[in-house]
Write an enzyme that holds these catalytic residues in place. Structure first.
Site, short mmCIF file in Angstrom:
data_model
loop_
_atom_site.label_atom_id
_atom_site.label_comp_id
_atom_site.label_asym_id
_atom_site.label_seq_id
_atom_site.Cartn_x
_atom_site.Cartn_y
_atom_site.Cartn_z
N TYR A 46 0.83 -1.20 0.00
CA TYR A 46 0.00 0.00 0.00
C TYR A 46 0.87 1.26 0.00
O TYR A 46 1.83 1.37 0.75
CB TYR A 46 -0.95 0.02 1.20
CG TYR A 46 -2.06 -1.00 1.13
CD1 TYR A 46 -2.35 -1.71 -0.03
CD2 TYR A 46 -2.85 -1.28 2.25
CE1 TYR A 46 -3.36 -2.64 -0.09
CE2 TYR A 46 -3.88 -2.21 2.21
CZ TYR A 46 -4.12 -2.90 1.03
OH TYR A 46 -5.13 -3.83 0.98
N SER A 200 -13.86 -4.34 -0.57
CA SER A 200 -14.82 -3.68 -1.46
C SER A 200 -16.26 -4.10 -1.15
O SER A 200 -17.00 -4.54 -2.03
CB SER A 200 -14.48 -3.97 -2.93
OG SER A 200 -15.19 -3.12 -3.80
#
Length: 287
Positions: A46, A200
């Site tokens: 990330y 998600s």
């Protein structure tokens, strides 16, 4: 291992999104903890291998006790980044790399242990014996508490599970991407005691403007008053009604929406309402 009912996903906290300052990240960590969101989901990649260290720096300033939160990290993706000398994006699951990667995450997060280490994505070259050896060493040294995978199919979970316990599989799951409850993935996880986490979790409902999304919005709108809830809360409640006990990983940095997310765990959708929402997504009645 216990995790919060809603997990804070940190992918967009750093350079891949909001580029939060140390002060802003500090405040967000504190607000999450105050709202019973105590589990933070990371991956080494990330922010191009930068977000973990930014989080670690911010966490030290909060004064929150380490034992009061849970840190998840993922390893295995060798990403194209100025911080890595890679020719191509690939996966690396050899023993030495897994150990080195976990130790890098420990250093960046300013912690002595990771509560849960996940293999980020399956590799066609992964060897369960090598992986098991690395995880065994990391556990014996107290550097990780639990082990799991991410985006793995039932057969891939079974392969890795030959040599060690797989505690978690973090998968894409939402109303608009619910194949895992139809293709045997969630069945396998429920059967084998593997905890599902969903990345998600809102799917494409708020991203797409098409016939499907309009059907979903219409159906959700018809239920808002009944449950005194927002659309995104109903979408999370829909996920959490599944008997596998799915924990959504929520990526928002908006504290109001984070509070709404944890409140969604208190919503118990009635059976027929759950199916009404599913039918709105599919566009046809169930078989």
């Amino acid at each position: 291992m216990r995790y919060s009912q809603v997990i804070a996903g940190t992918m967009t906290w750093g350079q891949w999104g909001k580029s939060l300052s140390t002060k802003a990240m500090c405040e967000l960590i504190e607000q999450c903890a105050q709202n019973n969101i105590t589990t933070f989901d990371h991956a080494d990649i990330y922010g191009g291998y930068t977000t973990e260290s930014e989080f670690g720096k911010a966490f030290l300033r909060t004064g929150i006790k380490r034992e009061d939160i849970q840190l998840i990290s993922k390893c295995g993706i060798q990403y194209l980044s100025e911080n890595r000398n890679n020719k191509v994006k690939h996966y690396d699951y050899n023993k030495d790399y897994i150990i080195w990667s976990a130790e890098e995450s420990l250093k960046h997060l300013n912690t002595e242990y990771i509560d849960l280490l996940l293999l980020h994505r399956p590799s066609p070259l992964m060897n369960p014996e090598d992986i098991a050896e690395a995880i065994t060493i990391l556990k014996k040294q107290g550097k990780i508490k639990s082990f799991g995978v991410s985006n793995f199919t039932p057969s891939q979970m079974e392969l890795i599970g030959l040599r060690m316990d797989v505690d978690v599989n973090q998968i894409e799951f939402s109303l608009t991407q619910h194949s895992a409850m139809l293709n045997g993935t969630l069945d396998y996880m429920k059967t084998n005691g593997i905890k599902p986490m969903a990345w998600s979790p809102l799917g494409t409902v708020f991203k797409d403007d098409n016939e499907k999304s309009r059907r979903i919005h219409k159906q959700l709108g018809a239920l808002l008053e009944k449950y005194n809830a927002t659309e995104d809360q109903l979408l999370l409640a829909w996920i959490m009604k599944h008997p596998a006990g799915i924990l959504p990983v929520v990526g928002t940095t908006n504290t109001k929406r984070l509070k709404q997310a944890i409140d969604a765990s208190k919503i118990d959708l009635e059976l027929e309402d759950w199916f009404l929402i599913l039918v709105a997504c599919q566009g046809h009645k169930v078989p």
